[in-house]
Design an enzyme around this catalytic site. Structure first.
Site, PDB file in Angstrom:
ATOM      1  CB  SER A  52      -0.871   0.007   1.261  1.00 16.46           C
ATOM      2  OG  SER A  52      -1.554   1.239   1.397  1.00 16.46           O
ATOM      3  CE1 TYR A  72      -4.166  -1.871   4.990  1.00 23.06           C
ATOM      4  CE2 TYR A  72      -3.407   0.345   4.475  1.00 23.06           C
ATOM      5  CZ  TYR A  72      -3.884  -0.891   4.059  1.00 23.06           C
ATOM      6  OH  TYR A  72      -4.070  -1.150   2.711  1.00 23.06           O
ATOM      7  CE  LYS A 126      -1.625  -3.559   3.550  1.00 25.14           C
ATOM      8  NZ  LYS A 126      -1.733  -4.656   2.583  1.00 25.14           N
TER       9      LYS A 126
END
Ligand SMILES: NC(=O)c1ccc[n+]([C@@H]2O[C@H](COP(=O)([O-])OP(=O)(O)OC[C@H]3O[C@@H](n4cnc5c(N)ncnc54)[C@H](O)[C@@H]3O)[C@@H](O)[C@H]2O)c1
Length: 266
Positions: free
Chosen positions: A138, A151, A155
């Site tokens: 991402s 997250y 990531k």
């Protein structure tokens, strides 16, 4: 890598980016596309719609045994895996107070599953001296996902692990790519936008929200050029450059955007 006559596996294939990759790979002439997802019913529906070149498997990528079985079964059925797309991912939301269970799930799905994947696919790829691993990371793995600390951290770890693999195995014929989109119109972002979450609004304000098909187009181009970093949003390269050159200035810019979006709500 081009997809003609290739055997590809895609996790998180039940919708969003995963199913768009599958359709695009088949359009490019893939010999077989194996779609795997926690949502067994949805992934079967996607495979049925694509046709006999697609095969569906229900599995949890956080279970190493299931990942190993997926790899073994695919190699038995189709003879090899040319491209493994570890695309399944979760966004839990939350900051330092996010429960450990959310941190654990983000870690297991967004990072540890990639480790399990590499462990399972590398032996046969190394014997053949070829193979490609594509991790859907991402832009959050290069920048910061406002409102979602698990997250962001996982990531970043996914990009770091992908880079480690690329450096370690490139000379043995293994290609590794980190796909790092920013906003993509899938339930992951659309649900956050519908709920008015700040993080989703920051993403939407930071660049175009692409369709999964546009991400698949960028992926095909990136795979063809055997690029490590595949950036469907070109602006992410500029943000990452700015962040590397001037981290304090970049953070100040992001904080300013957050303040503006908060103020818009009041
Ligand atoms: N949508 C975005 O804006 C965006 C931006 C950048 C990166 N990404 C990444 O793209 C990837 C695909 O996400 P998407 O946007 O298509 O969202 P999505 O929610 O439609 O797809 C994620 C898929 O992963 C599956 N999944 C989740 N946990 C799993 C598990 N334990 N085992 C097997 N499958 C599991 C889900 O069932 C779902 O089908 C994710 O890694 C996500 O982090 C998304």
């Amino acid at each position: 890598m081009n997809l003609t006559d290739r055997v590809a596996v895609i996790t998180g294939g039940a919708g969003g980016i995963g199913s768009a990759l599958a359709r695009r790979f088949v359009a490019e002439g893939a010999a077989a596309v194996v779609l795997a997802d926690l949502d067994a019913e949805a992934v079967r529906a996607v495979a049925a719609e694509i046709g006999p070149v697609a095969h569906a498997v229900g599995l949890d990528v956080t279970d190493e045994e299931q990942v190993r079985a997926l790899v073994e079964e695919t190699e038995r059925r189709y003879g090899r895996i040319d491209l493994f797309c570890a695309n399944a991912g979760v966004a839990t939301g939350g900051g330092v107070d996010a429960p450990d269970a959310d941190w654990d799930r983000a870690w297991r799905v967004n990072v540890l599953a990639h480790v399990h994947t590499a462990r399972a696919v590398l032996p046969a790829m190394l014997r053949r001296g070829s193979g490609h691993l594509l991790f859907t990371c991402s832009a959050a793995g290069l920048l910061t996902a406002v409102g979602d600390a698990p997250y962001t951290a996982t990531k970043h770890a996914a990009v770091g692990f992908a880079e480690w693999l690329a450096v370690t195995y490139r000379d043995a014929g293994i290609r590794v790519s980190a796909l790092c989109p920013q906003g993509v119109d899938t339930p992951m972002l659309a649900d956050g936008l519908a709920a008015g979450h700040l993080g989703a609004r920051v993403i939407a304000a930071s660049g175009a929200v692409l369709t999964p098909d546009q991400v698949a187009d960028a992926t095909i181009a990136g795979l063809a050029e055997e690029r490590f970093l595949i950036l469907p949003h070109p602006e992410v390269a500029a943000y990452a450059r700015r962040r590397a050159e001037d981290p304090d200035g970049w953070q100040a810019g992001l904080r300013k955007l957050v303040r503006r979006l908060r103020a818009d709500r009041q």
